[in-house]
Design a protein around this motif. Structure first.
Motif, PDB file in Angstrom:
ATOM      1  N   LYS A  44       3.683  -7.673   4.301  1.00  0.00           N
ATOM      2  CA  LYS A  44       3.096  -8.348   3.145  1.00  0.00           C
ATOM      3  C   LYS A  44       3.056  -7.340   1.993  1.00  0.00           C
ATOM      4  O   LYS A  44       3.592  -6.239   2.114  1.00  0.00           O
ATOM      5  CB  LYS A  44       1.689  -8.845   3.492  1.00  0.00           C
ATOM      6  N   ARG A  45       2.362  -7.702   0.905  1.00  0.00           N
ATOM      7  CA  ARG A  45       2.321  -6.757  -0.218  1.00  0.00           C
ATOM      8  C   ARG A  45       1.762  -5.415   0.234  1.00  0.00           C
ATOM      9  O   ARG A  45       0.764  -5.350   0.951  1.00  0.00           O
ATOM     10  CB  ARG A  45       1.466  -7.317  -1.349  1.00  0.00           C
ATOM     11  N   LEU A  46       2.379  -4.386  -0.217  1.00  0.00           N
ATOM     12  CA  LEU A  46       2.045  -3.043   0.267  1.00  0.00           C
ATOM     13  C   LEU A  46       1.105  -2.336  -0.696  1.00  0.00           C
ATOM     14  O   LEU A  46       1.131  -2.566  -1.898  1.00  0.00           O
ATOM     15  CB  LEU A  46       3.336  -2.245   0.454  1.00  0.00           C
ATOM     16  N   ASP A  47       0.301  -1.462  -0.141  1.00  0.00           N
ATOM     17  CA  ASP A  47      -0.696  -0.741  -0.923  1.00  0.00           C
ATOM     18  C   ASP A  47      -0.037   0.463  -1.595  1.00  0.00           C
ATOM     19  O   ASP A  47       0.054   1.543  -1.023  1.00  0.00           O
ATOM     20  CB  ASP A  47      -1.830  -0.306   0.003  1.00  0.00           C
ATOM     21  N   GLU A  48       0.424   0.247  -2.823  1.00  0.00           N
ATOM     22  CA  GLU A  48       1.140   1.322  -3.519  1.00  0.00           C
ATOM     23  C   GLU A  48       0.187   2.399  -4.012  1.00  0.00           C
ATOM     24  O   GLU A  48       0.579   3.555  -4.188  1.00  0.00           O
ATOM     25  CB  GLU A  48       1.957   0.744  -4.681  1.00  0.00           C
ATOM     26  N   THR A  49      -1.069   2.007  -4.240  1.00  0.00           N
ATOM     27  CA  THR A  49      -2.056   2.999  -4.676  1.00  0.00           C
ATOM     28  C   THR A  49      -2.293   4.019  -3.563  1.00  0.00           C
ATOM     29  O   THR A  49      -2.294   5.226  -3.794  1.00  0.00           O
ATOM     30  CB  THR A  49      -3.374   2.293  -5.036  1.00  0.00           C
ATOM     31  N   LYS A  50      -2.446   3.500  -2.361  1.00  0.00           N
ATOM     32  CA  LYS A  50      -2.634   4.407  -1.221  1.00  0.00           C
ATOM     33  C   LYS A  50      -1.408   5.325  -1.064  1.00  0.00           C
ATOM     34  O   LYS A  50      -1.550   6.531  -0.846  1.00  0.00           O
ATOM     35  CB  LYS A  50      -2.830   3.579   0.059  1.00  0.00           C
ATOM     36  N   ALA A  51      -0.225   4.744  -1.217  1.00  0.00           N
ATOM     37  CA  ALA A  51       1.000   5.538  -1.061  1.00  0.00           C
ATOM     38  C   ALA A  51       1.021   6.689  -2.065  1.00  0.00           C
ATOM     39  O   ALA A  51       1.456   7.798  -1.752  1.00  0.00           O
ATOM     40  CB  ALA A  51       2.239   4.660  -1.239  1.00  0.00           C
ATOM     41  N   ALA A  52       0.546   6.452  -3.280  1.00  0.00           N
ATOM     42  CA  ALA A  52       0.592   7.490  -4.311  1.00  0.00           C
ATOM     43  C   ALA A  52      -0.584   8.457  -4.203  1.00  0.00           C
ATOM     44  O   ALA A  52      -0.453   9.643  -4.511  1.00  0.00           O
ATOM     45  CB  ALA A  52       0.612   6.841  -5.693  1.00  0.00           C
ATOM     46  N   ARG A  53      -1.749   7.945  -3.766  1.00  0.00           N
ATOM     47  CA  ARG A  53      -2.911   8.836  -3.667  1.00  0.00           C
ATOM     48  C   ARG A  53      -2.842   9.742  -2.458  1.00  0.00           C
ATOM     49  O   ARG A  53      -3.272  10.885  -2.492  1.00  0.00           O
ATOM     50  CB  ARG A  53      -4.196   8.001  -3.587  1.00  0.00           C
ATOM     51  N   GLU A  54      -2.348   9.211  -1.355  1.00  0.00           N
ATOM     52  CA  GLU A  54      -2.283  10.013  -0.124  1.00  0.00           C
ATOM     53  C   GLU A  54      -0.828  10.044   0.324  1.00  0.00           C
ATOM     54  O   GLU A  54      -0.464   9.383   1.283  1.00  0.00           O
ATOM     55  CB  GLU A  54      -3.127   9.365   0.985  1.00  0.00           C
ATOM     56  N   PRO A  55       0.017  10.809  -0.391  1.00  0.00           N
ATOM     57  CA  PRO A  55       1.452  10.740  -0.086  1.00  0.00           C
ATOM     58  C   PRO A  55       1.752  11.083   1.385  1.00  0.00           C
ATOM     59  O   PRO A  55       1.355  12.133   1.872  1.00  0.00           O
ATOM     60  CB  PRO A  55       2.070  11.788  -1.020  1.00  0.00           C
ATOM     61  N   LYS A  87       9.191   0.330  14.832  1.00  0.00           N
ATOM     62  CA  LYS A  87       8.987   1.745  15.183  1.00  0.00           C
ATOM     63  C   LYS A  87       9.950   2.629  14.400  1.00  0.00           C
ATOM     64  O   LYS A  87      11.059   2.208  14.074  1.00  0.00           O
ATOM     65  CB  LYS A  87       9.271   1.936  16.666  1.00  0.00           C
ATOM     66  N   LEU A  88       9.536   3.867  14.185  1.00  0.00           N
ATOM     67  CA  LEU A  88      10.457   4.830  13.599  1.00  0.00           C
ATOM     68  C   LEU A  88      11.396   5.347  14.676  1.00  0.00           C
ATOM     69  O   LEU A  88      11.044   5.343  15.866  1.00  0.00           O
ATOM     70  CB  LEU A  88       9.670   6.007  13.013  1.00  0.00           C
ATOM     71  N   ILE A  89      12.551   5.837  14.242  1.00  0.00           N
ATOM     72  CA  ILE A  89      13.517   6.363  15.217  1.00  0.00           C
ATOM     73  C   ILE A  89      12.880   7.469  16.059  1.00  0.00           C
ATOM     74  O   ILE A  89      13.141   7.588  17.255  1.00  0.00           O
ATOM     75  CB  ILE A  89      14.807   6.831  14.505  1.00  0.00           C
ATOM     76  N   PHE A  90      11.991   8.217  15.451  1.00  0.00           N
ATOM     77  CA  PHE A  90      11.373   9.347  16.162  1.00  0.00           C
ATOM     78  C   PHE A  90      10.397   8.873  17.242  1.00  0.00           C
ATOM     79  O   PHE A  90      10.093   9.577  18.178  1.00  0.00           O
ATOM     80  CB  PHE A  90      10.637  10.258  15.175  1.00  0.00           C
ATOM     81  N   ASP A 114       0.339  -2.573   4.530  1.00  0.00           N
ATOM     82  CA  ASP A 114       0.341  -3.810   3.749  1.00  0.00           C
ATOM     83  C   ASP A 114      -1.056  -4.425   3.777  1.00  0.00           C
ATOM     84  O   ASP A 114      -1.998  -3.836   4.322  1.00  0.00           O
ATOM     85  CB  ASP A 114       1.428  -4.779   4.239  1.00  0.00           C
ATOM     86  N   SER A 115      -1.183  -5.603   3.168  1.00  0.00           N
ATOM     87  CA  SER A 115      -2.511  -6.200   3.018  1.00  0.00           C
ATOM     88  C   SER A 115      -3.140  -6.543   4.374  1.00  0.00           C
ATOM     89  O   SER A 115      -4.323  -6.829   4.456  1.00  0.00           O
ATOM     90  CB  SER A 115      -2.418  -7.445   2.133  1.00  0.00           C
ATOM     91  N   GLU A 116      -2.351  -6.505   5.435  1.00  0.00           N
ATOM     92  CA  GLU A 116      -2.923  -6.758   6.768  1.00  0.00           C
ATOM     93  C   GLU A 116      -3.009  -5.476   7.591  1.00  0.00           C
ATOM     94  O   GLU A 116      -3.193  -5.516   8.807  1.00  0.00           O
ATOM     95  CB  GLU A 116      -2.076  -7.803   7.495  1.00  0.00           C
ATOM     96  N   GLY A 117      -2.818  -4.337   6.929  1.00  0.00           N
ATOM     97  CA  GLY A 117      -2.968  -3.062   7.623  1.00  0.00           C
ATOM     98  C   GLY A 117      -1.742  -2.615   8.402  1.00  0.00           C
ATOM     99  O   GLY A 117      -1.766  -1.609   9.119  1.00  0.00           O
ATOM    100  N   LYS A 118      -0.637  -3.319   8.238  1.00  0.00           N
ATOM    101  CA  LYS A 118       0.589  -2.979   8.959  1.00  0.00           C
ATOM    102  C   LYS A 118       1.357  -1.891   8.203  1.00  0.00           C
ATOM    103  O   LYS A 118       1.427  -1.938   6.979  1.00  0.00           O
ATOM    104  CB  LYS A 118       1.434  -4.249   9.051  1.00  0.00           C
ATOM    105  N   ARG A 119       1.970  -0.960   8.940  1.00  0.00           N
ATOM    106  CA  ARG A 119       2.721   0.098   8.281  1.00  0.00           C
ATOM    107  C   ARG A 119       3.919  -0.462   7.521  1.00  0.00           C
ATOM    108  O   ARG A 119       4.619  -1.350   8.010  1.00  0.00           O
ATOM    109  CB  ARG A 119       3.225   1.113   9.314  1.00  0.00           C
TER     110      ARG A 119
END
Lengths: 444, 482, 129
Positions: free
Chosen positions: B465-476, B2-5, A296-301
């Motif tokens: 907060k708002r998530l970086d969707e560009t990063k998600a699509a560029r580096e899946p 955390k993820l379950i793993f 996110d905008s603060e670098g959180k997963r």
């Protein structure tokens, strides 16, 4: 009555705000001539009445039979924790996580689901699920057609007939050429198969264990398929993957399957769970939702739906598929089921299924006139040849309290005397002995 | 979280099976077996339950938040239907049971549910028969498009096109393409209705079907609908009804009476079955008399003695759409819902859904652009164009609403409305809930003029907060790896 | 907006730079600006024979996909494989590092079907209205 909260006062004050005098006025755009010719629906009932009525109908279904029917859909035990999580209405009354900031629970759960599907199948990427194992095969075949630019699909007839029929239905208006490879002694015939793989072949579809229960190592098939530049597609049974070689290890490009065995009730045919995993170079051809991790905008997963440009709300008629939902709640059941079992539990579950089926083979092979087919190793399902029509034997076994198996003659010509028997971890030694005794009595 | 793993602890055990009670057989040869164990976390049962319970709390849902997501009919899902679906007599029945000799009599309850649901839906929509097989709305569309193809093939007519309006759902053209058709798109006129002149121009004997949503995706009922249907029938084309918006029509108009030949419904919208985070749904398809013979097999039939059976002997059938009889568990819940509401309840649902939508429309129309300002049906579509001039886009409005505890309306759909905000309150929401929502919407409109940054920086109070969707699509990154 | 003088343009916002028999192809600054952050590009293959205006590539941003059409007829001789790992080059440098591919053309007169910079600028201004 219809779960509406409006009081009379609410309604009149709202109508006033809108500036109409009655609710009917809101429907004035519907011309009188187009109003319903009839609407003969029974009057409202109470919750109690409806529940009683449906309990009565439920009681008309048999639940007393000891079940040895599998044929791709298995009677496994479902831990209560799976039901408890799937009953959280924060999960089940949400919709597709379009708004990630208020859907992180769903998005993370699906990301975890994708991970376990990759782990089980030994492949790189998974989507967020498909409707069922049959639609998953169709989608995989279409992926291969798009990826290779070819249109011939070779399918082993050890693939569940239900899925083959679905595939024919779905492609009946598309330009796809099919070749079906006959099964010989319950196994795929390499000779026949290799003869048909050519430079027009988009994909070869195999099932493991196949419909007869036979376990195979398809590494040689995959190698041949790749030599011709085609893709290899496997349809697999996830519970068996606690023990069997995963499709990724055998070199398959795409793995699909029915995920019902991972904590989803049989429920008379659905809802079920289609899963699909593939090598990463195929990800852009994959249909359905896919969840990805980002920050996110603060670098959180955090997690989002990603690679959405493949989908129909953007691509419309050029989309990879028309599928726009998934079976999220069933996928949730699967991930909770697998997480609860862990690697030890999953191995143990596969082990139990295998051992019990082997024990059942031993017991049944002692019955005179019954021949257990042993030309291939099996997992938890196997074929027996009976001295008479399997339909009739199944019919008589119902009286003894057993759904004793699936008659192969329903799906394969010339196999009228063959019965397909599935043994899950739920069947006790006692159940298996009684099955064997009753069968002996019925045949005697 | 955390993820379950990432919560793994070697040696921890969650769920165990008792020791096998049968003598051990020889293991399978190594070439058939996996080289290493499946790589999964080892966790206790509480670890797993707490993990997913905490995840559930990060979601908005109908039970926790107002969810006016247009086009999806996020109404309340009654709890008693969940209990019915979990009755062992329903949940434990193997789907192949009625396909065994003598097994049909052991699944009479389930067969009756399917048969009766088909009948109720036929009456509600004015169609001749239904198939319950399709597993979701889009799947129903696909089935419907195949039925249309089968019908024309049987008539020996080779048709190439399917007509859809530009306001249609993206699945319509996608489904038509799989059924082998090319798509012709008809623009929407300035009055919000499909442009009839353009429609007439494209309509000829190469058109297989016209796919419409009614009320359309703008939430408007087109009074010309019968004329559109008659024009299609004139050239031998079929009318396809996308049932996404049926909620407004219950007892008020039936697709069959309007001239539609093929209908798909979304039981998870109109008939209150849970959306399940995106599925399972159920997308039954109804047809007029001339298409009944093409419906998928098996058909559920009632014998003269009143018992129910599966009929596979339909040589013109398109085949199998689903492995069995549909998403039975979902169908069962919809059936229970229909019985509970009854005739009056269904009509009341439509009436109050329309009342709620119009209330929102009127209360908000001063504050947001309303491209087509007329009485709407179950949803109203605003445009945030006015706000966008100050840098506040539909997506920003959505994020601000999340901060205030409201699930946003559908944004950016239909595509023909710029900065679209599609609000579908549904009938189960109270005036108080609507008033509170309206107040926040008005506040956003005000902030857009006075202090837009307060809106554009939202959300501030969410787990991320708002998530970086560009990063998600560029580096899946589509799976966890150690 | 950057519209270099020496290039030819299509209505679908492709640009073409003629260098002898070779033509460099990409999408314009206007196109990259309207798409937003570009996330993926599906390029044609070397040796693909294309006709003028034929579909030849797809460019994707987070929420949009758009098709790219060949500005000339010819055979693809080189693709910019840098873009596979770094699609952002199209946003950063649409006319240089962000080119899509090079094609060998046989009929330069096809350029009469294209716009020059002045005409394209007018065309884009027309779209804004």
């Amino acid at each position: 009555m219809s779960y509406v909260p409006h009081t009379k006062d609410d309604i009149s004050s709202m109508l006033k705000t809108i500036g109409v005098s009655s609710i009917d006025e809101l429907f004035k755009d519907i011309p009188q001539a187009l109003r319903p010719k009839s609407f003969n629906i029974p009057p409202a009932s109470s919750e109690f009445e409806v529940t009683q009525h449906l309990k009565k109908l439920a009681a008309k279904n048999a639940t007393h039979l000891i079940n040895f029917v599998g044929a791709g859909f298995y009677d496994h035990f479902i831990p209560a924790a799976v039901d408890a999580i799937a009953s959280r209405s924060e999960f089940y009354t949400a919709y597709t996580p379009y708004q990630p900031e208020c859907s992180q629970g769903w998005l993370q759960a699906i990301y975890e689901y994708q991970t376990i599907i990759c782990e089980l199948t030994g492949l790189d990427v998974s989507n967020a699920s498909l409707y069922d194992g049959g639609t998953a095969i169709y989608e995989a075949a279409m992926m291969a057609i798009r990826f290779t630019g070819r249109n011939k699909i070779i399918m082993d007839s050890g693939v569940n007939l239900i899925y083959r029929t679905m595939l024919y239905t779905y492609t009946s208006n598309l330009n796809v050429e099919f070749v079906e490879i006959p099964v010989v002694h319950g196994q795929s015939s390499r000779e026949e198969l290799f003869k048909h793989i050519d430079d027009k072949t988009a994909a070869v579809i195999m099932q493991n264990p196949n419909f007869f229960g036979a376990v195979d190592d398809h590494s040689d098939v995959v190698a041949e398929v790749h030599k011709r530049g085609a893709l290899a597609i496997a349809s697999v049974y996830p519970v068996s993957l606690g023990m069997l070689k995963p499709p990724g290890e055998a070199g398959f490009d795409i793995a699909t399957g029915e995920g019902q065995s991972l904590g989803i009730p049989l429920s008379f045919g659905g809802p079920y769970l289609g899963f699909m995993a593939a090598k990463k170079e195929l990800v852009r051809q994959m249909p359905g939702r896919i969840v990805g991790a980002t920050v996110d905008s603060e670098g959180k997963r955090g997690f989002v739906l990603t690679l959405q440009t493949r989908e129909q709300h953007i691509r419309r008629e050029k989309a990879t598929s028309n599928i726009c939902s998934n079976e999220a709640l069933c996928a949730l059941r699967a991930v909770v089921f697998v997480a609860l079992l862990g690697k030890e539990g999953l191995k143990e579950l596969a082990e139990h299924n295998f051992q019990k089926a082997e024990f059942a083979k031993d017991c049944l092979s002692r019955i005179s006139g019954v021949q257990v087919k042993r030309s291939s190793p099996t997992f938890n399902e196997f074929t027996v040849m009976l001295p008479r029509h399997a339909d009739e034997v199944v019919y008589r076994m119902i009286d003894k309290g057993f759904a004793c198996g699936f008659p192969l003659g329903r799906f394969y010509k010339g196999l009228d005397n063959y019965l397909l028997i599935a043994v899950t971890e739920k069947r006790t030694k006692e159940d298996i002995r009684r099955l064997s005794d009753s069968l002996e009595a019925v045949l005697g | 979280m955390k993820l379950i793993f990432e919560k793994h602890k070697e040696g921890r055990v969650g769920f165990t099976y008792t020791k096998a009670d049968v003598p051990l057989a020889l293991p399978l040869e190594a070439k058939y077996c996996r080289k290493a164990d499946v790589h999964l976390a080892s966790l206790s049962e509480l670890d797993v339950v707490r993990h997913y319970t905490n995840l559930s709390r990060l979601n908005f849902s109908v039970d926790t938040n107002f969810y006016p997501l247009g086009s999806y009919t996020m109404k309340y899902n009654p709890k008693f239907t969940e209990r019915i679906a979990s009755l062992e007599g329903f949940s434990q029945v193997h789907p192949l049971l009625p396909q065994l000799l003598g097994g049909g009599m052991l699944a009479q309850g389930s067969l009756e549910v399917l048969f009766e649901t088909e009948r109720l839906l036929s009456e509600i929509t004015g169609m001749s028969a239904f198939t319950m097989q399709p597993l979701a709305g889009a799947h129903g569309e696909l089935a419907g498009a195949m039925l249309i193809a089968a019908y024309h093939k049987d008539k020996g007519s080779r048709r190439k096109y399917v007509i859809v309006p530009d306001s249609s759902h993206g699945t319509n053209p996608a489904s038509a393409a799989i059924a082998g058709y090319q798509v012709k798109v008809i623009p929407t006129g300035p009055d919000g209705y499909m442009d009839l002149v353009e429609y007439q121009k494209h309509l000829n004997n190469e058109v297989a079907a016209v796919m419409l949503t009614c009320p359309d995706t703008l939430g408007i009922f087109n009074p010309q609908i019968k004329k559109i249907a008659d024009m299609a029938h004139e050239v031998g084309a079929l009318m396809y009804y996308d049932g996404a918006n049926l909620n407004a029509m219950l007892g008020k108009a039936r697709p069959g009476d309007l001239g539609f030949d093929v209908v798909h419904l979304n039981l998870h919208k109109t008939f209150a079955t849970p959306h399940g985070g995106g599925g399972p749904g159920s997308g039954p398809v109804g047809v007029s008399e001339s298409l009944v013979e093409f419906l998928p097999i098996p058909r559920i039939v009632r014998r003269s003695d009143g018992t129910f059976a599966l009929d596979y002997h339909r040589h013109k059938s398109v085949g199998y759409i689903a492995p069995f009889y549909g998403n039975f568990g979902v169908i069962l819940k919809a059936y229970a819902y229909m019985l509970k509401l009854g005739k009056e309840g269904l009509i009341q649902a439509a009436e109050l859904a329309v009342l709620n939508a119009n209330y929102c429309r009127v209360k908000l129309r001063e504050h947001y652009d309303l491209p087509f300002d007329k009485i709407c049906m179950h949803e109203c579509v605003f445009s945030a164009s006015r706000q966008a001039k100050n840098g506040v886009h539909a997506i920003d409005i959505a994020k601000y609403l999340i901060d205030k505890g409201y699930h946003p309306p559908t944004v950016y759909f239909p595509l023909i409305v710029k900065e679209a905000l599609m609000i579908e309150p549904t009938e189960t929401e109270s005036k108080e809930t609507l008033d509170e929502f309206i107040e926040i919407m008005i506040e956003i409109a005000r902030l857009s003029k006075e202090n837009p940054i307060l809106v554009t920086q939202a959300p501030l109070h969410t787990p991320v907060k708002r998530l970086d969707e560009t990063k998600a699509a560029r580096e899946p990154n589509l799976r966890w790896q150690q | 907006m950057n519209i270099p003088k020496n290039l030819f343009y299509t209505k679908d916002h492709e640009w073409a730079r003629i260098e002898g028999k070779s033509v460099y192809v990409g999408i314009t600054d206007y196109a990259q600006g309207s798409l937003g952050d570009i996330t993926f590009i599906d390029l044609p293959k070397v040796k693909d024979a294309l006709k003028q205006s034929e579909y030849c590539a797809t460019v994707e941003s987070v929420k949009a996909a758009s098709e790219v059409y060949a500005p000339f007829s010819g055979v693809v001789s080189l693709v910019n494989s840098e873009l596979l790992a770094h699609p952002e080059l199209v946003n950063q440098s649409p006319y240089e590092l962000g080119y899509f591919f090079v094609m060998e053309i046989s009929n330069e007169t096809e350029k009469t079907n294209l716009m020059d910079a002045v005409a394209y600028e007018k065309y884009v201004q027309g779209l804004a209205k």
